[in-house]
Design an enzyme around this catalytic site. Sequence first.
Site, PDB file in Angstrom:
ATOM      1  N   ALA A   1       1.109  -0.871   0.065  1.00  0.00           N
ATOM      2  CA  ALA A   1      -0.246   0.303  -0.490  1.00  0.00           C
ATOM      3  C   ALA A   1       0.941   0.949   0.328  1.00  0.00           C
ATOM      4  O   ALA A   1       0.910   1.883  -0.818  1.00  0.00           O
ATOM      5  CB  ALA A   1      -0.883  -0.075   1.360  1.00  0.00           C
ATOM      6  N   CYS A   2       1.320   1.575   0.836  1.00  0.00           N
ATOM      7  CA  CYS A   2       2.280   2.972   1.253  1.00  0.00           C
ATOM      8  C   CYS A   2       3.672   3.278   0.432  1.00  0.00           C
ATOM      9  O   CYS A   2       3.682   4.132   0.560  1.00  0.00           O
ATOM     10  CB  CYS A   2       2.181   2.992   3.114  1.00  0.00           C
ATOM     11  SG  CYS A   2       1.114   3.184   4.156  1.00  0.00           S
TER      12      CYS A   2
END
Length: 206
Positions: A124-125
């Site tokens: 995700a990040c």
Amino acid sequence: MSSYPIRDQENDHLITPLNAALIIIDYQPTQVNSINSMDRKQLIANIVATARIAKTYDLPVILSTVNVKTGVNKDTIPLLKEALGDIPSYDRSSINAWEDKEFYAAVKAAGRNKLLMAALWTEACLTFPALDALKEGYEVYPVVDAVGGTSLLAHEAALRRMEQAGAKLTSNVQLACELQRDWNRKETAAGMVHVFRETGVFLQLD
């Protein structure tokens, strides 16, 4: 033993101290404690090594956290903050750091086309800003031994997705060697060796 003169470091196709910046995203206690793709103590040691490599070669570093100001999360883990020294930290609410105005402005202000990226979680990040940066024409280099995901499968799938989009995977040792390039560059060689000894790459045998 004659080396060529140092190439144009701003336009070199390889990573140099003058064409790269390091981005570090969300190395906070909650995120570290949720990593299941590698040993967490090793993860911390590796991201600290990444930070020390960046400091050795004077790379711009853009540090970001998520939801510290809201009180939901704690700040960057102390060992990493100590390695980075006194640099700004850009707190945000967005999962994708690229969608935060202050973070995005800091990346632009660094003025470097090659972005070395490390973040938790890989899926995700790290993936989302990496894909956005690639879309805008940056070269993106995820530092694979300093990132982690919620599972090994999620981590590996995310690395594949980024690589398929054009990201160029690297590691701490490869990164340091690429920045150093020549042992005759004495002003940084000792720092590189120090990082390698601290991480166990070079063992002190004498």
